[in-house]
Design a protein around this motif. Structure first.
Motif, PDB file in Angstrom:
ATOM      1  N   TYR A  15       9.214  -3.387   5.080  1.00  0.00           N
ATOM      2  CA  TYR A  15       9.261  -2.017   4.556  1.00  0.00           C
ATOM      3  C   TYR A  15      10.320  -1.158   5.247  1.00  0.00           C
ATOM      4  O   TYR A  15      10.611  -0.055   4.804  1.00  0.00           O
ATOM      5  N   THR A  60       4.534  -1.325  -8.820  1.00  0.00           N
ATOM      6  CA  THR A  60       3.225  -0.666  -8.705  1.00  0.00           C
ATOM      7  C   THR A  60       3.005   0.240  -9.923  1.00  0.00           C
ATOM      8  O   THR A  60       3.966   0.587 -10.620  1.00  0.00           O
ATOM      9  N   PRO A  96       2.541   3.509 -10.531  1.00  0.00           N
ATOM     10  CA  PRO A  96       3.361   4.697 -10.813  1.00  0.00           C
ATOM     11  C   PRO A  96       4.789   4.355 -11.225  1.00  0.00           C
ATOM     12  O   PRO A  96       5.444   5.149 -11.895  1.00  0.00           O
ATOM     13  N   GLY A 120       0.739   6.103   2.186  1.00  0.00           N
ATOM     14  CA  GLY A 120       1.677   5.075   1.713  1.00  0.00           C
ATOM     15  C   GLY A 120       2.293   5.409   0.369  1.00  0.00           C
ATOM     16  O   GLY A 120       2.027   4.722  -0.621  1.00  0.00           O
ATOM     17  N   GLY A 157       5.193   5.049  -1.032  1.00  0.00           N
ATOM     18  CA  GLY A 157       6.250   4.233  -1.654  1.00  0.00           C
ATOM     19  C   GLY A 157       7.512   5.040  -1.889  1.00  0.00           C
ATOM     20  O   GLY A 157       8.071   5.632  -0.974  1.00  0.00           O
ATOM     21  N   GLU A 171       3.367   7.832   6.140  1.00  0.00           N
ATOM     22  CA  GLU A 171       4.306   6.752   5.816  1.00  0.00           C
ATOM     23  C   GLU A 171       4.891   6.170   7.093  1.00  0.00           C
ATOM     24  O   GLU A 171       5.379   6.913   7.942  1.00  0.00           O
ATOM     25  N   SER A 172       4.856   4.841   7.213  1.00  0.00           N
ATOM     26  CA  SER A 172       5.377   4.213   8.427  1.00  0.00           C
ATOM     27  C   SER A 172       6.844   3.805   8.289  1.00  0.00           C
ATOM     28  O   SER A 172       7.516   3.595   9.287  1.00  0.00           O
ATOM     29  N   LEU A 205      11.583   4.310   3.520  1.00  0.00           N
ATOM     30  CA  LEU A 205      10.841   4.887   2.391  1.00  0.00           C
ATOM     31  C   LEU A 205      10.652   6.394   2.566  1.00  0.00           C
ATOM     32  O   LEU A 205      10.613   7.131   1.583  1.00  0.00           O
ATOM     33  N   ASN A 213      -2.757   4.711  -3.401  1.00  0.00           N
ATOM     34  CA  ASN A 213      -2.588   3.632  -4.378  1.00  0.00           C
ATOM     35  C   ASN A 213      -1.872   2.467  -3.692  1.00  0.00           C
ATOM     36  O   ASN A 213      -0.769   2.635  -3.181  1.00  0.00           O
ATOM     37  N   GLU A 214      -2.492   1.321  -3.693  1.00  0.00           N
ATOM     38  CA  GLU A 214      -1.930   0.127  -3.034  1.00  0.00           C
ATOM     39  C   GLU A 214      -1.527   0.409  -1.589  1.00  0.00           C
ATOM     40  O   GLU A 214      -0.471  -0.009  -1.140  1.00  0.00           O
ATOM     41  N   PHE A 215      -2.346   1.147  -0.882  1.00  0.00           N
ATOM     42  CA  PHE A 215      -2.103   1.399   0.539  1.00  0.00           C
ATOM     43  C   PHE A 215      -2.946   0.457   1.393  1.00  0.00           C
ATOM     44  O   PHE A 215      -2.429  -0.232   2.281  1.00  0.00           O
ATOM     45  N   LEU A 242      -2.426  -2.974   4.786  1.00  0.00           N
ATOM     46  CA  LEU A 242      -2.840  -2.870   6.199  1.00  0.00           C
ATOM     47  C   LEU A 242      -3.224  -4.260   6.730  1.00  0.00           C
ATOM     48  O   LEU A 242      -3.762  -5.091   5.998  1.00  0.00           O
TER      49      LEU A 242
HETATM   50  N1  SAH Z   1       1.639   3.968  -3.192  1.00  0.00           N
HETATM   51  C1  SAH Z   1       2.939   3.450  -3.531  1.00  0.00           C
HETATM   52  C2  SAH Z   1       3.429   2.337  -2.593  1.00  0.00           C
HETATM   53  C3  SAH Z   1       2.511   1.199  -2.267  1.00  0.00           C
HETATM   54  S1  SAH Z   1       3.237   0.037  -1.142  1.00  0.00           S
HETATM   55  C4  SAH Z   1       2.963   3.018  -4.978  1.00  0.00           C
HETATM   56  O1  SAH Z   1       1.918   2.975  -5.585  1.00  0.00           O
HETATM   57  O2  SAH Z   1       4.048   2.755  -5.495  1.00  0.00           O
HETATM   58  C5  SAH Z   1       2.530   0.451   0.426  1.00  0.00           C
HETATM   59  C6  SAH Z   1       3.017   1.750   1.043  1.00  0.00           C
HETATM   60  O3  SAH Z   1       2.305   1.956   2.262  1.00  0.00           O
HETATM   61  C7  SAH Z   1       4.489   1.800   1.403  1.00  0.00           C
HETATM   62  O4  SAH Z   1       4.947   3.121   1.240  1.00  0.00           O
HETATM   63  C8  SAH Z   1       4.463   1.387   2.882  1.00  0.00           C
HETATM   64  O5  SAH Z   1       5.608   1.732   3.596  1.00  0.00           O
HETATM   65  C9  SAH Z   1       3.224   2.132   3.349  1.00  0.00           C
HETATM   66  N2  SAH Z   1       2.582   1.571   4.546  1.00  0.00           N
HETATM   67  C10 SAH Z   1       2.283   0.276   4.785  1.00  0.00           C
HETATM   68  N3  SAH Z   1       1.651   0.144   5.976  1.00  0.00           N
HETATM   69  C11 SAH Z   1       1.528   1.388   6.478  1.00  0.00           C
HETATM   70  C12 SAH Z   1       0.956   1.918   7.690  1.00  0.00           C
HETATM   71  N4  SAH Z   1       0.378   1.131   8.571  1.00  0.00           N
HETATM   72  N5  SAH Z   1       1.012   3.261   7.882  1.00  0.00           N
HETATM   73  C13 SAH Z   1       1.603   4.060   6.983  1.00  0.00           C
HETATM   74  N6  SAH Z   1       2.165   3.624   5.826  1.00  0.00           N
HETATM   75  C14 SAH Z   1       2.127   2.307   5.577  1.00  0.00           C
END
Ligand code: SAH
Length: 360
Positions: free
Chosen positions: A36, A50, A52, A85, A87, A116-117, A121, A153-155, A159
């Motif tokens: 990422y 994803t 969105p 997260g 994206g 956001e990490s 992004l 969404n997809e967060f 992890l």
């Molecule tokens: N929600 C977005 C992206 C999903 S992908 C969509 O639906 O399109 C996962 C997202 O989480 C990315 O932005 C990724 O950089 C972030 N992410 C992943 N691990 C993370 C963490 N430990 N802390 C913060 N953000 C994280």
């Protein structure tokens, strides 16, 4: 070997085998070569797509949901709108456009915070949301207190998990090591005291030989923080992800590159490593904190109840033939009974004295 694999080789040589969560953390977030940190993975030409990014109707429906949740909470003057997260920032952009158009009062109450990490992004999000005031965070805990709406969404699938294997000789933890002869990474297992694993979940005692149990400590931390925030200040949280609804066993670690599945131990750093979300575990953490849990329901049911098909047809009216086709196909994809519509689940969290949110 990828540059990240070389780095991993050095780590393993110096410190010994690493856990699955350590691998996932490095693969996603290594400052030089993490997945990422070094690319924009989304879209047709990226590695995965994803919701969105498939159709704007998704974010618009989530915007509508936020609006009704805010009204349910009695229209507080200040709303901390949080996305975990985000994206590319597309979902937030679609939410804000919808809210601004439908209920300007709600828009005025919003203070925007993103967790956001990835530095890369964050830059993309800054561009997408250039007309809004945004504050970024590494973790949810640093966000100011106040009535909060939390979207993810997809967060949770991103992890890092740890994996435990039940063998004939009891519980073992899965680690990753380097096979020096083949110069390849491989899994090994090391024994773990039963007492330690038993603490994770009550279902652990039912494990049969060869069962794999996955534990996501960071997801648990996020779930606790999120639930405490909703418990003390309201408004609601909405989690959308793929995962399992009943407590269970199984290996769900997956690597995706160019829209295909790969072995998680090859091409490390160039594929997206994720795991299915354990909704049952999240639910028990939420309930322990004293908040109400709604769902999980299938994404298909959630989106159709909130009117995604109707919204799509309205968008089609002002679209070119080419756009119309994309909008219709996009909507169908998100609600497909044998695809994303049932793979993805939606769960909401609210204070116990709030009425059931829309879509549940
Ligand atoms: N929600 C977005 C992206 C999903 S992908 C969509 O639906 O399109 C996962 C997202 O989480 C990315 O932005 C990724 O950089 C972030 N992410 C992943 N691990 C993370 C963490 N430990 N802390 C913060 N953000 C994280």
């Amino acid at each position: 070997m990828t540059p990240l694999e070389n780095k991993l080789r050095k780590i393993i040589k110096a410190d010994g085998p690493i856990s699955v969560s350590h691998l996932m953390r490095i693969a996603a977030n290594d400052t030089d070569y993490g997945y990422y940190q070094s690319r924009d993975p989304f879209g047709t030409f990226g590695d995965f797509i994803t919701s969105p990014e498939i159709t704007q109707a998704f974010g618009e429906i989530i915007g509508l949901w936020c609006l009704t949740a805010w009204q349910n909470a009695g229209c507080p003057d200040k709303t901390i709108l949080i996305e975990l997260g985000p994206g590319r920032g597309t979902l937030m952009l679609d939410i804000l456009r919808t809210v601004k158009k439908l209920l300007p009062n709600f828009m005025e109450s919003i203070e925007l915070h993103l967790v956001e990490s990835s530095t890369m992004l964050r830059q993309q999000q800054r561009l997408t949301l250039k007309n809004y005031n945004v504050t970024w965070h590494d973790f949810i805990n640093t966000i100011p207190e106040g009535p909060s709406l939390i979207i993810a969404n997809e967060f949770f699938d991103a992890l890092p998990i740890d994996q435990y294997l039940m063998t004939k000789n009891g519980w073992h933890k899965r680690l990753i090591t380097l096979d020096p002869k083949r110069n390849k990474f491989s899994f090994i297992t090391v024994p773990v005291p039963k007492k330690k694993v038993a603490k994770f979940r009550s279902e652990i005692s039912k494990a049969e030989t060869n069962s794999i149990f996955e534990r996501n400590r960071l997801a648990e931390k996020y779930a606790e923080s999120l639930a405490e925030r909703i418990f003390y200040s309201g408004i609601a949280a909405l989690l959308i992800d793929y995962g399992y609804v009943k407590p269970g066993f199984g290996d769900t670690l997956q690597a995706v590159k160019s829209h295909k599945y790969y072995d998680p131990l090859t091409d490390i750093g160039n594929a997206d490593l994720t795991a299915h979300v354990d909704f049952a575990n999240l639910e028990s953490i939420f309930k322990e904190t004293g908040v109400a849990v709604h769902g999980p329901v299938l994404q298909r049911n959630f989106l159709t109840t909130l009117g995604i098909e109707h919204r799509t047809m309205t968008l089609v009216k002002n679209a070119t033939a080419e756009q119309a086709l994309l909008l219709i196909k996009g909507c169908q994809r998100l609600i497909a009974p044998n695809g994303m519509g049932s793979l993805f689940k939606v769960m909401a969290v609210t204070p116990t004295d709030t009425s059931t949110p829309e879509g549940f």
